[in-house]
Design a protein around this motif. Sequence first.
Motif, short mmCIF file in Angstrom:
data_model
loop_
_atom_site.label_atom_id
_atom_site.label_comp_id
_atom_site.label_asym_id
_atom_site.label_seq_id
_atom_site.Cartn_x
_atom_site.Cartn_y
_atom_site.Cartn_z
N TYR A 1 79.65 47.57 28.74
CA TYR A 1 79.20 47.08 29.84
C TYR A 1 79.64 47.64 31.18
O TYR A 1 79.07 48.41 32.21
N GLY A 2 81.18 47.58 31.45
CA GLY A 2 81.62 48.10 32.49
C GLY A 2 81.71 49.86 32.60
O GLY A 2 81.62 50.22 33.57
N TYR A 3 81.45 50.43 31.48
CA TYR A 3 81.33 51.89 31.54
C TYR A 3 80.00 52.31 31.54
O TYR A 3 79.83 53.52 31.79
N GLY A 4 78.95 51.29 31.40
CA GLY A 4 77.57 51.67 31.35
C GLY A 4 76.95 52.35 30.07
O GLY A 4 76.34 52.90 30.08
N GLU A 5 77.70 51.85 28.95
CA GLU A 5 77.53 52.41 27.67
C GLU A 5 76.77 51.36 26.89
O GLU A 5 76.44 51.61 25.58
N ASN A 6 76.41 50.46 27.43
CA ASN A 6 75.67 49.31 26.56
C ASN A 6 74.32 49.33 26.12
O ASN A 6 73.67 48.85 25.32
N HIS A 7 73.70 50.76 26.72
CA HIS A 7 72.32 50.88 26.30
C HIS A 7 72.19 52.22 25.49
O HIS A 7 71.24 52.94 25.27
N ASP A 8 73.40 52.84 24.93
CA ASP A 8 73.26 53.96 24.29
C ASP A 8 72.84 53.84 22.57
O ASP A 8 72.81 54.76 21.88
N GLY A 9 72.46 52.64 22.20
CA GLY A 9 71.98 52.18 21.12
C GLY A 9 73.08 52.51 19.84
O GLY A 9 72.44 52.30 18.59
N THR A 10 74.31 51.93 20.05
CA THR A 10 75.65 52.02 19.15
C THR A 10 76.40 50.79 19.31
O THR A 10 76.27 50.18 20.55
N ALA A 11 76.78 50.29 18.15
CA ALA A 11 77.64 49.29 18.28
C ALA A 11 79.04 49.53 18.65
O ALA A 11 79.51 48.52 19.29
N SER A 12 79.41 50.52 18.36
CA SER A 12 80.85 51.08 18.57
C SER A 12 81.13 51.50 19.92
O SER A 12 79.98 51.82 20.59
N SER A 13 82.30 51.42 20.44
CA SER A 13 82.52 52.04 21.79
C SER A 13 83.20 53.51 21.83
O SER A 13 83.74 53.67 20.80
N SER A 14 82.99 53.89 22.63
CA SER A 14 83.40 55.42 22.89
C SER A 14 85.02 55.35 23.22
O SER A 14 85.16 54.21 23.99
#
Length: 510
Positions: free
Chosen positions: A414-427
């Motif tokens: 959420y903080g990085y703006g990655e919660n809508h990329d369609g994957t469960a794992s974090s970069s």
Amino acid sequence: MPDTPSPFDDPLADLYGQLPDPARTSGDAARSEAVPSSRRAARASRGQTGPSDVQPPITRPAAAPAPERPATASPPERGSAAPERTTAPERSAPQRPVATRERPAAGARANGARANGATRPAATGTLDDLFTGRRSVDDLATVAPPAERRRRRIGGWIALILVLVLVGGVAAGGIWAWNTFGTQIQGVLSPKEREDFEPGLANGEASISIVGGDAGPQVSQKLYDAGVLKAPTSLYDYMIETSTSFVFQPGVYTLQKQMTAADALAAIGNPANKMEFTAQLREGLTVEDSVELLSAQLAMPIEDFQAAVSDPAAYGVAADSLEGWLFPATYTFDPGVTAKDVITRMVARTVESLDTAGVAEGDRERVLTIASIIQREARFEADFYKVSRVIANRLDPGNQETFGLLQMDSTAQYGYGENHDGTASSSQEALDDDNPWNTYRHPGLPIGPISNPGDLAIDAALHPADGDWLYFVTVNLDTGETVFTNNSADHQAAVDQWISWCQDHPDSGC
């Protein structure tokens, strides 16, 4: 055994064979001498002399060369210049050249030529040659087989061989394809049966929100999430099987649970089931997601909603954002409602849920923050309360020396703006980013909610399950199966299980 007739035998040859052959006729020498050697000699013997003795040249097509004969048996070609003659030795009687080869039976001759694969020369000569002895009946009766027929027969065999090679190649390729892709081919030829509820099971009430751009796959998933369909693809599979074309109109629709795909599609197409001037928000959405849906569902400018959510204090929220305060539910509004009216209604609904749960006013933001993490991390109702326990155990002061960090991927994304990329794992970039929501970088809870929690998540935040879990990982993203552990070794084993599953399911959102 009778001779086998041959297509190359000339039936006239037998008739010619019955004629007397001067070269082979027995008699006295006087009769032998009386036989003229040519028509020129015959005319001379009858006293015909003069210009008629000179024969005009005869032009005829070139013929295949006749079988070789002794030089003494081959007179000059007619119609060509005669070679110089030398004085021949005196002979007591004129000797006629006789054929040097014996004449076999017609059937034997033809069969022998075919058996040996030999090609006999074409017949040459005339009837004069027959009567003068220059050619035998056997020579005149020999006819060469047509060359064009032989070429066609050879071409036919070549074509047949090519066809057999091609057919063999296709068969070999088919065997290889079946051995390699047999399972996939069977799946295509015999697709699995579509999952669907039996007719007559429909009960209760459920609603879904359809927005612009939604088609069969998206609506089918929403119906499954709402408990209407048996599988995420039930409606879409039904539309494909029946070749049904359907344009889904934006809006909120009221249906029943456990419906067949056919009944669900019919209900969506029934105007009576569409709720007029209605908006619906589901759990786990962000403020950004919510304003886009509200604009589409209520046909109002998105700029109006963006302006309405920009001032949380106007709704009594002591925070920098309305994140987590737009309660997920279905709303019906009167015509002429404004964007600010809509937001006011939703914030009031959140306060109502917090008050019902017994949350003190000073704890609202904190409870919503914990509940928003639970909403994003948990899959099943029981898991909501287990995830809440993991958060509580990690925040316990007694565990701070061991962990010190909450380490929730949902907050980093959420903080990085990655919660809508369609994957469960974090970069790795999201995990390392220094933003106030990243619980991999900052101890304790993030500075605010990360989504809009529902009543279940709020209750779980207030009543965590009993347990000593410190870790959890979802090992099957399709089923939502999650493993909870209390030590790093077991947790690593669960992580390995998840990695293995992801390798086997590369398109499942890992």
